[in-house]
Every structure is written in C-alpha cells, then in structure tokens.
Write a protein that holds these residues in place. Structure first.
Motif, mmCIF file in Angstrom:
data_model
loop_
_atom_site.group_PDB
_atom_site.id
_atom_site.type_symbol
_atom_site.label_atom_id
_atom_site.label_comp_id
_atom_site.label_asym_id
_atom_site.label_seq_id
_atom_site.Cartn_x
_atom_site.Cartn_y
_atom_site.Cartn_z
ATOM 1 N N ILE A 1 0.871 -1.170 0.000
ATOM 2 C CA ILE A 1 0.000 0.000 0.000
ATOM 3 C C ILE A 1 0.906 1.218 0.000
ATOM 4 O O ILE A 1 1.853 1.297 0.785
ATOM 5 C CB ILE A 1 -0.935 0.001 1.224
ATOM 6 C CG1 ILE A 1 -1.988 -1.098 1.074
ATOM 7 C CG2 ILE A 1 -1.598 1.362 1.390
ATOM 8 C CD1 ILE A 1 -2.961 -1.199 2.233
ATOM 9 N N THR A 2 0.638 2.164 -0.879
ATOM 10 C CA THR A 2 1.465 3.365 -0.962
ATOM 11 C C THR A 2 0.826 4.571 -0.292
ATOM 12 O O THR A 2 1.520 5.468 0.171
ATOM 13 C CB THR A 2 1.764 3.718 -2.426
ATOM 14 O OG1 THR A 2 0.531 3.903 -3.126
ATOM 15 C CG2 THR A 2 2.568 2.611 -3.095
ATOM 16 N N ASN A 3 -0.509 4.602 -0.238
ATOM 17 C CA ASN A 3 -1.207 5.723 0.395
ATOM 18 C C ASN A 3 -2.652 5.322 0.630
ATOM 19 O O ASN A 3 -3.197 4.472 -0.066
ATOM 20 C CB ASN A 3 -1.141 6.977 -0.478
ATOM 21 C CG ASN A 3 -1.566 8.232 0.260
ATOM 22 O OD1 ASN A 3 -1.589 8.282 1.491
ATOM 23 N ND2 ASN A 3 -1.910 9.264 -0.482
ATOM 24 N N VAL A 4 -3.267 5.966 1.613
ATOM 25 C CA VAL A 4 -4.693 5.798 1.880
ATOM 26 C C VAL A 4 -5.271 7.179 2.111
ATOM 27 O O VAL A 4 -4.676 7.997 2.824
ATOM 28 C CB VAL A 4 -4.947 4.897 3.116
ATOM 29 C CG1 VAL A 4 -6.436 4.853 3.449
ATOM 30 C CG2 VAL A 4 -4.415 3.494 2.877
ATOM 31 N N GLN A 5 -6.405 7.446 1.502
ATOM 32 C CA GLN A 5 -7.138 8.687 1.734
ATOM 33 C C GLN A 5 -8.542 8.335 2.197
ATOM 34 O O GLN A 5 -9.037 7.237 1.939
ATOM 35 C CB GLN A 5 -7.227 9.529 0.461
ATOM 36 C CG GLN A 5 -5.904 10.072 -0.010
ATOM 37 C CD GLN A 5 -6.054 10.892 -1.282
ATOM 38 O OE1 GLN A 5 -6.836 10.563 -2.146
ATOM 39 N NE2 GLN A 5 -5.283 11.963 -1.387
ATOM 40 N N TYR B 1 -4.453 3.208 -2.303
ATOM 41 C CA TYR B 1 -3.524 3.197 -3.434
ATOM 42 C C TYR B 1 -2.502 2.091 -3.178
ATOM 43 O O TYR B 1 -1.871 2.069 -2.118
ATOM 44 C CB TYR B 1 -2.836 4.550 -3.569
ATOM 45 C CG TYR B 1 -3.823 5.674 -3.795
ATOM 46 C CD1 TYR B 1 -4.207 6.018 -5.078
ATOM 47 C CD2 TYR B 1 -4.388 6.361 -2.727
ATOM 48 C CE1 TYR B 1 -5.128 7.039 -5.308
ATOM 49 C CE2 TYR B 1 -5.309 7.375 -2.938
ATOM 50 C CZ TYR B 1 -5.674 7.705 -4.228
ATOM 51 O OH TYR B 1 -6.593 8.702 -4.438
ATOM 52 N N HIS B 2 -2.339 1.188 -4.149
ATOM 53 C CA HIS B 2 -1.526 0.003 -3.906
ATOM 54 C C HIS B 2 -0.891 -0.477 -5.202
ATOM 55 O O HIS B 2 -1.239 -0.039 -6.292
ATOM 56 C CB HIS B 2 -2.396 -1.108 -3.318
ATOM 57 C CG HIS B 2 -3.532 -1.490 -4.225
ATOM 58 N ND1 HIS B 2 -3.435 -2.473 -5.165
ATOM 59 C CD2 HIS B 2 -4.781 -0.986 -4.346
ATOM 60 C CE1 HIS B 2 -4.576 -2.580 -5.816
ATOM 61 N NE2 HIS B 2 -5.411 -1.681 -5.350
ATOM 62 N N TYR B 3 0.062 -1.418 -5.069
ATOM 63 C CA TYR B 3 0.716 -2.045 -6.210
ATOM 64 C C TYR B 3 0.197 -3.449 -6.474
ATOM 65 O O TYR B 3 0.668 -4.131 -7.363
ATOM 66 C CB TYR B 3 2.226 -2.123 -5.991
ATOM 67 C CG TYR B 3 2.934 -0.793 -6.098
ATOM 68 C CD1 TYR B 3 2.727 0.030 -7.186
ATOM 69 C CD2 TYR B 3 3.803 -0.377 -5.114
ATOM 70 C CE1 TYR B 3 3.369 1.244 -7.280
ATOM 71 C CE2 TYR B 3 4.460 0.829 -5.205
ATOM 72 C CZ TYR B 3 4.239 1.640 -6.288
ATOM 73 O OH TYR B 3 4.882 2.841 -6.391
ATOM 74 N N LEU C 1 -9.917 5.304 0.160
ATOM 75 C CA LEU C 1 -9.317 5.195 -1.174
ATOM 76 C C LEU C 1 -7.932 4.605 -0.926
ATOM 77 O O LEU C 1 -7.083 5.261 -0.316
ATOM 78 C CB LEU C 1 -9.198 6.552 -1.853
ATOM 79 C CG LEU C 1 -10.508 7.280 -2.151
ATOM 80 C CD1 LEU C 1 -10.219 8.680 -2.685
ATOM 81 C CD2 LEU C 1 -11.317 6.499 -3.151
#
Length: 151
Positions: free
Chosen positions: A38-42, A104-106, A102
């Motif tokens: 996971i790179t970011n969560v909003q 954001y992931h790879y 939201l």
C-alpha cells in the motif's frame, strides 16, 4: 490440376490450424515479485448539492446536479511497510460516518477482512482499525492494518 490446388490449399489450412492450436505459454507471474504494498490511503466522502459548483449538464435548459468525491483526510497517510500498518488522519470537524477509504496500492486486488468496509464504498469508519489483504501478481499477499485518527 485444379483438384490438386484445392487439396493442397485444404491441407495448408489444416496444417496452419493445427499449428496455431498448440498450447499457449503461460505467463510466469512470479517474475513480478511481491508487490502487495500500500502506498497511500485517503478518506473520502460524497458531496451532493444543487449549487453552481456541481452543475454538469444542461438538458432542455434544465440543470442536472451531480455528486463528487471529496477527500477529507489530512495530508499523506503514514505507511509503515515493515509493520504493514497505515495511519490516516481525518480533517478536524469531519464526522467519522458516511466516509470511505481510497487505497492506493501495487497489488492486483484489495480484500477487506474481518468485516472491514469495502474500499470506495461509503460507510461507517468508527469501529476501526481495519484489516485489508493486498494480493500480488505472484500469488503472495500481505495483510495491512489501517487506522483512522480524528484530529
């Protein structure tokens, strides 16, 4: 002579068909490695109003209103790849209900675990922390814990 040309053509079509029906080479998904990050969560909410900001279409001189996604998290989330945790801050004055993540992931898929709300679907985020499993193309997965802090 014409008969031989037809037979040769028919034989050619059969050979090409047989050759093209050989087993396909499967893609080696392990070449991509473990990308269950996971790179970011909003945190977002949906906003609907009849104001000028949301006027999108005019049909027969009638204004149709729309719904838009509004991010209500403050700054970037704190992502700890070693501990597989994410801490996301909710803006001051926002309620914890009627919101969604939201993520954001790879990975190839994000799966909510233990009754965690589905990412992108509006719900109640007051009973966290939440656990999500991020699947990678190589078949591996990582379980991530997302915590919401209210400022």
């Amino acid at each position: 002579m014409e008969n031989i040309k037809i037979q040769f053509g028919f034989l050619f079509v059969i050979l090409v068909s047989l050759y093209s029906c050989e087993p396909r080479i499967e893609m080696d998904m392990s070449q991509w490695g473990d990308n269950s990050l996971i790179t970011n969560v909003q945190i977002m909410k949906l906003e609907t109003q009849d104001g000028v900001k949301l006027e999108e279409y005019y049909v027969d001189e009638t204004t149709l209103t729309g719904t838009r996604r509004v991010v209500v998290s403050s700054g970037a989330a704190v992502v700890d790849e070693t501990a597989q945790t994410v801490i996301v801050n909710l803006m001051a004055g926002e309620t914890i209900t009627g919101l969604a993540f939201l993520i954001y992931h790879y990975g190839t898929k994000v799966e909510p675990l233990n009754d965690a709300p589905t990412a992108g679907i509006i719900g109640d985020l007051s009973t966290g922390p939440y656990t999500y499993r991020v699947h990678s193309a190589d078949g591996s997965h990582t379980d991530w814990t997302i915590t919401v802090n209210q400022l």
